[in-house]
Design an enzyme around this catalytic site. Structure first.
Site, PDB file in Angstrom:
ATOM      1  N   LYS A 206     -20.029   7.798  -6.290  1.00  0.00           N
ATOM      2  CA  LYS A 206     -21.124   7.176  -5.938  1.00  0.00           C
ATOM      3  C   LYS A 206     -21.680   8.128  -4.524  1.00  0.00           C
ATOM      4  O   LYS A 206     -22.401   8.621  -4.074  1.00  0.00           O
ATOM      5  CB  LYS A 206     -21.254   5.699  -5.600  1.00  0.00           C
ATOM      6  CG  LYS A 206     -22.584   5.206  -5.266  1.00  0.00           C
ATOM      7  CD  LYS A 206     -22.585   3.717  -5.128  1.00  0.00           C
ATOM      8  CE  LYS A 206     -23.766   3.109  -4.458  1.00  0.00           C
ATOM      9  NZ  LYS A 206     -23.590   1.578  -4.279  1.00  0.00           N
ATOM     10  N   GLU A 212      -9.890  11.194  -2.680  1.00  0.00           N
ATOM     11  CA  GLU A 212      -8.944  11.272  -3.790  1.00  0.00           C
ATOM     12  C   GLU A 212      -9.837  11.999  -5.077  1.00  0.00           C
ATOM     13  O   GLU A 212      -9.171  12.835  -5.847  1.00  0.00           O
ATOM     14  CB  GLU A 212      -8.317   9.735  -4.494  1.00  0.00           C
ATOM     15  CG  GLU A 212      -7.663   8.842  -3.393  1.00  0.00           C
ATOM     16  CD  GLU A 212      -8.517   8.457  -2.379  1.00  0.00           C
ATOM     17  OE1 GLU A 212      -9.524   8.507  -2.173  1.00  0.00           O
ATOM     18  OE2 GLU A 212      -7.857   7.086  -2.058  1.00  0.00           O
ATOM     19  N   GLY A 267     -20.530  -0.118  -6.533  1.00  0.00           N
ATOM     20  CA  GLY A 267     -19.483   0.655  -7.278  1.00  0.00           C
ATOM     21  C   GLY A 267     -18.846  -0.280  -8.618  1.00  0.00           C
ATOM     22  O   GLY A 267     -18.707   0.321  -9.654  1.00  0.00           O
ATOM     23  N   ARG A 268     -18.353  -1.278  -7.969  1.00  0.00           N
ATOM     24  CA  ARG A 268     -17.656  -2.307  -9.144  1.00  0.00           C
ATOM     25  C   ARG A 268     -18.768  -2.729 -10.123  1.00  0.00           C
ATOM     26  O   ARG A 268     -17.941  -3.600 -10.942  1.00  0.00           O
ATOM     27  CB  ARG A 268     -16.643  -3.231  -8.049  1.00  0.00           C
ATOM     28  CG  ARG A 268     -17.426  -4.120  -7.510  1.00  0.00           C
ATOM     29  CD  ARG A 268     -16.545  -4.793  -6.465  1.00  0.00           C
ATOM     30  NE  ARG A 268     -17.067  -5.338  -5.315  1.00  0.00           N
ATOM     31  CZ  ARG A 268     -17.512  -5.058  -4.059  1.00  0.00           C
ATOM     32  NH1 ARG A 268     -17.161  -3.656  -3.758  1.00  0.00           N
ATOM     33  NH2 ARG A 268     -18.026  -5.765  -3.255  1.00  0.00           N
ATOM     34  N   GLU A 353     -12.266  -7.229  -4.495  1.00  0.00           N
ATOM     35  CA  GLU A 353     -13.025  -6.377  -3.557  1.00  0.00           C
ATOM     36  C   GLU A 353     -14.561  -7.193  -3.215  1.00  0.00           C
ATOM     37  O   GLU A 353     -15.015  -6.895  -2.033  1.00  0.00           O
ATOM     38  CB  GLU A 353     -13.312  -5.042  -4.299  1.00  0.00           C
ATOM     39  CG  GLU A 353     -13.706  -3.877  -3.209  1.00  0.00           C
ATOM     40  CD  GLU A 353     -13.627  -2.500  -3.668  1.00  0.00           C
ATOM     41  OE1 GLU A 353     -14.924  -2.371  -4.295  1.00  0.00           O
ATOM     42  OE2 GLU A 353     -12.789  -1.899  -3.366  1.00  0.00           O
ATOM     43  N   HIS A 384       6.634 -12.947 -21.964  1.00  0.00           N
ATOM     44  CA  HIS A 384       8.114 -12.375 -22.028  1.00  0.00           C
ATOM     45  C   HIS A 384       8.503 -11.599 -20.593  1.00  0.00           C
ATOM     46  O   HIS A 384       9.398 -10.954 -20.358  1.00  0.00           O
ATOM     47  CB  HIS A 384       8.418 -11.413 -23.096  1.00  0.00           C
ATOM     48  CG  HIS A 384       8.463 -12.012 -24.341  1.00  0.00           C
ATOM     49  ND1 HIS A 384       9.188 -12.577 -25.017  1.00  0.00           N
ATOM     50  CD2 HIS A 384       7.276 -11.972 -25.236  1.00  0.00           C
ATOM     51  CE1 HIS A 384       8.966 -13.438 -26.436  1.00  0.00           C
ATOM     52  NE2 HIS A 384       7.633 -13.014 -26.275  1.00  0.00           N
ATOM     53  N   LYS A 512      -8.339   4.166   4.911  1.00  0.00           N
ATOM     54  CA  LYS A 512      -8.914   5.133   4.423  1.00  0.00           C
ATOM     55  C   LYS A 512      -9.203   6.058   5.790  1.00  0.00           C
ATOM     56  O   LYS A 512      -8.791   7.157   5.853  1.00  0.00           O
ATOM     57  CB  LYS A 512     -10.452   5.234   4.033  1.00  0.00           C
ATOM     58  CG  LYS A 512     -10.853   4.685   2.449  1.00  0.00           C
ATOM     59  CD  LYS A 512     -11.994   5.047   2.220  1.00  0.00           C
ATOM     60  CE  LYS A 512     -12.453   4.144   0.867  1.00  0.00           C
ATOM     61  NZ  LYS A 512     -13.909   4.325   0.586  1.00  0.00           N
TER      62      LYS A 512
HETATM   63  O1  LIG Z   1     -17.824   6.083  -6.227  1.00  0.00           O
HETATM   64  P1  LIG Z   1     -17.035   6.364  -4.978  1.00  0.00           P
HETATM   65  O2  LIG Z   1     -18.034   6.479  -3.920  1.00  0.00           O
HETATM   66  O3  LIG Z   1     -16.229   7.526  -4.945  1.00  0.00           O
HETATM   67  O4  LIG Z   1     -16.180   5.119  -4.485  1.00  0.00           O
HETATM   68  C1  LIG Z   1     -14.818   4.724  -5.440  1.00  0.00           C
HETATM   69  C2  LIG Z   1     -14.537   3.279  -4.926  1.00  0.00           C
HETATM   70  O5  LIG Z   1     -14.059   3.395  -3.800  1.00  0.00           O
HETATM   71  C3  LIG Z   1     -14.377   2.184  -2.924  1.00  0.00           C
HETATM   72  O6  LIG Z   1     -15.405   2.338  -2.184  1.00  0.00           O
HETATM   73  C4  LIG Z   1     -13.348   1.300  -2.496  1.00  0.00           C
HETATM   74  O7  LIG Z   1     -12.482   2.328  -1.786  1.00  0.00           O
HETATM   75  C5  LIG Z   1     -15.085   1.163  -4.074  1.00  0.00           C
HETATM   76  O8  LIG Z   1     -15.812   0.060  -3.515  1.00  0.00           O
HETATM   77  C6  LIG Z   1     -15.696   2.268  -5.149  1.00  0.00           C
HETATM   78  O9  LIG Z   1     -15.655   1.793  -6.223  1.00  0.00           O
END
Ligand SMILES: O=P(O)(O)OC[C@H]1O[C@](O)(CO)[C@@H](O)[C@@H]1O
Length: 547
Positions: A206, A212, A267-268, A353, A384, A512
């Site tokens: 987004k 990452e 995002g979620r 979250e 198990h 972060k």
């Molecule tokens: O889609 P982006 O901006 O890379 O964010 C990824 C994820 O990182 C977060 O901001 C949390 O670190 C989430 O809310 C989100 O889903």
């Protein structure tokens, strides 16, 4: 400001909870033979049985009164109307608009969202069909065989959970893979068997700034360019889903291959948007639409059903009851359906979250437990592994059991065994077995008195552990859409009841920021100022050993 604890209904529930802690669910079943009928609901797509909770009619009445005192219905209205209920980010919360396929205009800030959503769906359809039909060609003119979605959190968990759940419905036009971890092992494993000429990357972010994802995207680009010997190959092998068109464009992605996502979609809660591209690529556009339709069915249920017959509302109230009033600290999600093996991970983000917070809308400490930690596994594997803890530890862990009446596998002869466990485990968690029963059983089996005295206390199951059962007809795109939307609205309702801003995630920012800082210091080999001795010691050890 009306704090929740000041509500009469809240105070009454606190008193009632003290009484209920002395009760036993099993006895409540003996007292009321109609308990299953009284505390279960048939919603399109699933049966929801919540009768194995430590509740009575009085409890539920008190909880519905609380929901009304919290103005849950009005807040629900506000969400559907697009009011800016994500107050800390000043945004609307409209993932429900993504699955409302009506043509009725929905105006937000002067723009017609219905048009936007429909346009986006047309773009998703055109793109995914082109790829699936072999008309999207890579730099050497070959059709695409593998698609790698690079994204993390909400840009990964939803699509991955859904494509895993529905893989029986895939026609394998393309193979979909996921890279979320910045650990280079993951991308190396995913790319190893792939052919750069026939691989397409979706950079799903987004913000298009997530470290990452950007690190993985750059590695993927280098992998491609070092095979193609041509930087312009990037535009044929990369598309993006992002609200940050500028950054996606700077990365080398053509403007027409950047799929929009809007600030009113968290995002979620975004798998219904272009973030769901891997779903449409893997299963076809029609299945993607079925998923949206299933979710929309629950949106209508949530919007229109009275609180007393409203499954997401009841789930939220029960979670509040179990956690805030009865004191449970965690909640297990236990799917008895292999296709749902990623559901728990998905719900961890969705719920924790959203509501894993401790200040209310006014920035004040709430002063009560908010949401439990969410954990779990496929039920049979859990049996198990950690069910010992569920049955006999001192901590009561309310659990959601999710299963299906029919399996989607063609393998015969397994489903009844699976479901026998589904029913038995809930029964055992609720009923338990007391020491006298254990002793009688051991005696009937001819055990010596010495053995009975030694073993009996260890075999006691206290029971009285609450569970919900969600029984789907069968896993399908539609029923899965309904199941996900059920939890989304539960999470929304829980946030309102707890007076928590469910749609921001400030808690992820501190770590972060520190990581960016530390990475700079690692790259430039400089010392970090003002760090505690543990952080400094660990970093120094890493630097000495690793370089
Ligand atoms: O889609 P982006 O901006 O890379 O964010 C990824 C994820 O990182 C977060 O901001 C949390 O670190 C989430 O809310 C989100 O889903």
């Amino acid at each position: 400001m009306q704090f929740r604890q000041n509500l009469k209904s809240w105070q009454e529930l606190l008193i009632h909870a003290k009484d209920m802690k002395k009760q036993n669910i099993k006895d409540l079943f003996s007292e009321n033979t109609e308990r299953f009928n009284d505390f279960s609901l048939k919603v399109p797509a699933f049966l929801f049985d919540y009768s194995k909770n430590l509740i009575t009619e009085r409890t539920m009445k008190g909880l519905f009164t609380l929901a009304r005192d919290c103005q849950l219905e009005q807040w629900r209205e506000k969400m559907f109307n697009g009011e800016r209920i994500n107050t800390t980010e000043d945004r609307s919360v409209l993932h429900v608009a993504l699955r409302d396929r009506s043509t009725k205009p929905f105006i937000l800030d002067g723009e017609n969202l219905t048009d936007k959503v429909n346009q986006a769906l047309i773009q998703i359809k055109a793109f995914t069909e082109k790829v699936r039909m072999g008309q999207w060609l890579g730099y050497s003119g070959k059709r695409i065989k593998d698609v790698v979605n690079i994204g993390v959190g909400g840009s990964n968990l939803g699509p991955q959970m859904v494509t895993e759940a529905l893989k029986q419905y895939s026609d394998n036009s393309v193979n979909v893979h996921y890279v979320s971890n910045v650990d280079g092992n993951q991308i190396a494993d995913v790319l190893r068997p792939l052919d750069p000429e026939r691989t397409l990357f979706i950079i799903s972010s987004k913000t298009f700034t997530t470290t990452e994802t950007m690190t993985n995207a750059n590695t993927a680009m280098n992998w491609l360019v070092s095979a193609a010997f041509d930087q312009t190959a990037v535009s044929k092998h990369f598309v993006a889903v992002s609200a940050n068109k500028e950054n996606a464009g700077n990365f080398g992605i053509d403007n027409e291959n950047i799929f929009d996502i809007w600030d009113w979609v968290g995002g979620r809660f975004s798998l219904w948007s272009a973030i769901g591209l891997p779903i449409a690529l893997d299963l076809g556009f029609d299945k993607f639409i079925e998923l949206l339709e299933g979710a929309h069915e629950i949106d209508l249920h949530f919007k229109n059903a009275p609180l007393e017959e409203n499954a997401p509302v009841i789930m939220a109230l029960l979670s509040l009851w179990n956690c805030t009033f009865l004191g449970s600290q965690s909640q297990a999600i236990l799917p008895y359906d292999q296709p749902l093996h990623k559901l728990t991970a998905y719900l961890q983000q969705a719920e924790m979250e959203s509501n894993g917070k401790s200040v209310n809308w006014y920035g004040e400490e709430v002063g009560y437990s908010t949401v439990p930690s969410i954990w779990g596994e496929i039920g049979i594997n859990g049996q198990h592994a950690f069910y010992q803890y569920l049955h006999q530890s001192n901590n009561v862990v309310p659990a959601d059991f999710i299963g299906s009446v029919k399996s989607i596998t063609s393998v015969q002869g397994h489903h009844d065994t699976l479901m026998a466990n589904f029913f038995a485990q809930m029964e055992a968690l609720m009923s338990g077995v007391n020491e006298q029963q254990v002793r009688e059983d051991l005696k009937a089996k001819g055990r010596t008195q010495e053995y009975i005295d030694k073993v009996a206390p260890h075999k006691v199951h206290k029971g009285n552990r609450p569970t919900n059962a969600i029984l789907l007809d069968q896993i399908s795109a539609k029923s899965l859409g309904s199941l996900i939307a059920l939890y989304e609205h539960k999470i929304f309702s829980q946030g309102i009841l707890l007076q928590i801003c469910s749609f921001d995630q400030w808690g992820v920012e501190l770590g972060k920021g520190l990581a960016i800082n530390i990475l700079d210091a690692l790259k430039t080999n400089t010392e970090l100022d003002n760090r505690d001795s543990s952080t400094t010691g660990l970093i120094n050890y890493y630097k000495c050993k690793g370089r």
